[in-house]
Design an enzyme around this catalytic site. Structure first.
Site, mmCIF file in Angstrom:
data_model
loop_
_atom_site.group_PDB
_atom_site.id
_atom_site.type_symbol
_atom_site.label_atom_id
_atom_site.label_comp_id
_atom_site.label_asym_id
_atom_site.label_seq_id
_atom_site.Cartn_x
_atom_site.Cartn_y
_atom_site.Cartn_z
ATOM 1 N N PHE A 305 0.828 -1.204 0.000
ATOM 2 C CA PHE A 305 0.000 0.000 0.000
ATOM 3 C C PHE A 305 0.861 1.252 0.000
ATOM 4 C CE2 PHE A 305 -2.850 -3.049 2.125
ATOM 5 C CZ PHE A 305 -4.028 -2.831 1.433
ATOM 6 N N ASP A 306 0.437 2.245 -0.768
ATOM 7 C CA ASP A 306 0.886 3.611 -0.542
ATOM 8 C C ASP A 306 0.091 4.122 0.663
ATOM 9 O OD1 ASP A 306 1.907 6.289 -1.075
ATOM 10 O OD2 ASP A 306 -0.114 6.717 -1.801
ATOM 11 N N LYS A 307 0.560 5.184 1.301
ATOM 12 C CA LYS A 307 -0.160 5.690 2.475
ATOM 13 C C LYS A 307 -1.155 6.792 2.108
ATOM 14 C CE LYS A 307 1.664 8.601 5.433
ATOM 15 N NZ LYS A 307 0.667 9.697 5.444
ATOM 16 N N THR A 308 -0.636 7.932 1.672
ATOM 17 C CA THR A 308 -1.483 9.109 1.477
ATOM 18 C C THR A 308 -2.467 8.902 0.336
ATOM 19 O OG1 THR A 308 0.316 10.509 2.254
ATOM 20 C CG2 THR A 308 -1.489 11.599 1.113
ATOM 21 N N ALA A 505 -1.298 -1.007 -4.306
ATOM 22 C CA ALA A 505 -2.429 -0.088 -4.267
ATOM 23 C C ALA A 505 -1.920 1.329 -4.050
ATOM 24 C CB ALA A 505 -3.390 -0.473 -3.147
#
Length: 629
Positions: A305-308, A505
């Site tokens: 996953f990316d965060k923002t 993602a």
């Protein structure tokens, strides 16, 4: 021949068969014979025509097998069998086309939701125009009960908007000034004036329809294999039927063998499952771009996953401004001037906060350069401004004092993302921006873990303190902060080299390289950038991670459904052929069972249309039981 012609010929052929039965009961054998011959001609003509076209294309088709069998039955004087075989084959084609049409109903429903007209405000006068005449910059008026015809921003008014065509969520979303609205959605109640930013084929809704169309036409690896298999299998069936005749001397048995060997259920089983699965995804706000993507998604065991904007809402707010030498509003204004050319969530937050404070922005900078994963560098009004993270300051040779570093660390430990702002080569201040974790993120990760994903990793360009805070709350297995776009892509490449099946993602431009590198790329639709959506294999239109959990389990169920269909089709043909060789199965009865198997395969695939998130719990429970055993 289209579906309407097929249904008409099927009906005529069926009525002729019924009349033949009545004539037989009335003791008029000649009339019965004539009726059977006409029925054979009516139903057999389109089959023979397709066979002829296949021969011209130097291909062996199922229609060719049936045509050869019918000619043999007519030669033997088996008119009941010839009429029954052609009718059953045509009836099977009719059922197949109707069922495929139903499984594509989600696409038809989407197309029907496309607005045809819109009301535009021009010179303070409302004018109704066709959607094709809309242009960027138009002010579009939408009232209760009307569909939105553009992607744009609310300039005036307030409304509750039903976004279910895009997101699958039926609960209306309140929209007010500054909020985004999308084509294809409907105003439940209220009134808004919208500034058009995207029109026609550029809208999210139009792209969604296009992607679903492409996905339903694309083939999975299983389908491609079955197509190749059919090209080999069909001529093999002809040779085997000749062999049966040579060994037994029974032409009727050879003809029956030829018909029963047709791989109808085998050929239709995979595509109807894929179409039904993709249609289910579209109804739940998930775009899965094709059968091969569906199969690859079902095998994923690691999710990155990316965060923002992915694990967080993507709606950050400015919490604090730490200005060293200049007025805080002036620092914010210069940063906002720079970020007007950015698509990044943090940049948009800075611009929105400047607008909220009514700070005057002169427009686009004179010069601008976006440094992916680091920030942006511009020249505006003769002033050089650099806005970004520590990497940008280092690459620009801008000194970060000890006190500034301590201040940044303090803000980061509070869960903020810190943006450094330098003016004319000197660090002038810090902007502390915070974003909330998506409320459904934790549950989505738990469901994915239950459904079969073993490992969860977060890669972010954000600072270590904020990244670890988010990672702990969501139960991530690994957290890697300060990652540049190339670093994310390299990290995923290494995971793949180690044998992991990886899904990535993300939602931003900086995520596109990693999304493209992963086995499955996944993008957030509503808040994501165009390049991320185009690069991704799966798009979540509602920006909800629980849709990802649905898509993952849907993919597993769809692939399992394809395997069921393939096993059933092969098993049915094998049993029927054994029955033919032992004298237990004859032409008409064998064809009836054969077509019945096609229907059952289709009905099994149609079940995917009813698959929903409640099934996720069942899958998780089954996995836990298997693990204990």
């Amino acid at each position: 021949m289209n579906a309407r012609q097929t249904s008409f010929l099927t009906l005529i052929s069926g009525l002729l068969l019924l009349s033949a039965a009545l004539l037989h009961g009335a003791g008029w054998p000649k009339g019965q014979q004539i009726s059977l011959l006409i029925a054979t001609a009516v139903a057999g003509a389109p089959i023979a025509f397709k066979a002829y076209r296949a021969i011209l294309g130097k291909a062996f088709s199922i229609e060719l097998l049936v045509t050869m069998a019918v000619i043999g039955a007519l030669y033997l004087g088996e008119y009941v069998e010839s009429a029954a075989v052609t009718f059953l084959f045509l009836f099977g084609a009719f059922l197949e086309s109707r069922t495929l049409e139903k499984t594509r109903s989600s696409l038809k429903a989407l197309i029907d939701m496309s607005p045809l007209e819109a009301i535009v405000l021009r010179n303070e006068v409302e004018t109704r125009v066709p959607v094709g005449e809309l242009a960027e910059g138009d002010h579009v008026v939408i009232r209760s009960g009307e569909r939105v015809a553009v992607d744009g921003t609310v300039m005036k008014g307030r409304a509750a908007v039903n976004e279910s065509p895009l997101t699958g969520e039926a609960v209306p979303v309140n929209k007010t000034i500054g909020d985004s609205v999308f084509s294809g959605t409907m105003i439940d109640n209220g009134y808004v004036e919208v500034l058009a930013k995207k029109v026609g084929e550029d809208t999210v809704f139009a792209r969604m329809i296009e992607l679903v169309e492409e996905a339903q036409e694309s083939k999975s690896k299983t389908q491609k294999f079955l197509d190749r298999f059919a090209r080999i299998y069909t001529p093999s069936a002809v040779l085997l039927s000749i062999l049966v005749f040579l060994v037994t001397g029974k032409l009727d048995m050879a003809i029956t063998f030829l018909v029963i060997a047709c791989p109808g259920a085998l050929v239709i089983g995979a595509p109807v499952s894929i179409v039904s699965g993709i249609g289910n995804g579209a109804r739940h706000g998930v775009l899965i771009k094709g059968g091969e993507v569906m199969e690859n998604l079902s095998r994923v065991d690691t999710v990155v996953f990316d965060k923002t904007g992915t694990l967080t809402r993507g709606r950050p707010t400015l919490r604090e401004i730490s200005s060293f030498n200049m007025d805080s509003n002036e620092l914010l204004r210069l940063a906002a001037e720079a970020e007007t050319v950015s698509e990044h969530h943090l940049g948009l937050t800075i611009v929105k906060e400047a607008a909220r404070r009514n700070l005057p922005l002169s427009g686009k900078p004179d010069q601008a350069e976006v440094i992916k994963g680091s920030g942006i560098r511009v020249v505006t009004g003769g002033i050089s401004v650099a806005v970004g993270n520590r990497n940008l300051m280092e690459s620009e040779g801008i000194a970060v004092s000890t006190s500034a570093e301590e201040d940044a660390s303090r803000l980061e430990k509070l869960g903020n993302t810190v943006v450094f702002v330098a003016v004319d080569g000197k660090l002038e201040g810090l902007l502390a921006i915070a974003d909330e974790i998506r409320p459904e993120a934790g549950q989505a990760i738990r469901k994915l873990r239950e459904a079969g994903v073993n490992r969860f990793i977060m890669l972010t360009g954000d600072n270590r303190h904020t990244a670890e805070l988010v990672g702990r709350k969501l139960g991530m297995d690994e957290v890697h902060a300060g990652m540049l776009p190339d670093g994310k892509a390299d990290f995923i490449s290494k995971l793949k080299e180690q044998g992991y099946r990886v899904a990535m993602a993300g939602d931003g431009i900086n995520d596109a390289p990693a999304i493209a590198t992963a086995d499955i790329g996944l993008a957030m639709g509503e808040g994501g950038t165009d390049i991320a959506m185009e690069t991704a294999d799966v798009v979540l239109m509602a920006d909800r991670l629980d849709q990802f959990a649905h898509a993952y389990s849907l993919a597993k169920t769809t692939v399992r459904n394809m395997k069921q269909n393939t096993f059933f089709a092969v098993g049915t043909v094998a049993l029927l052929l054994f029955g033919v060789l032992t004298g237990q199965v004859f032409l008409a009865s064998g064809m009836f069972i054969h077509e019945l198997s096609v229907l059952l395969v289709i009905l099994n695939a149609v079940r995917l249309g009813r698959f929903n998130s409640k099934s996720l719990n069942k899958i998780g429970l089954m996995k836990r039981i298997q693990a204990r055993e």
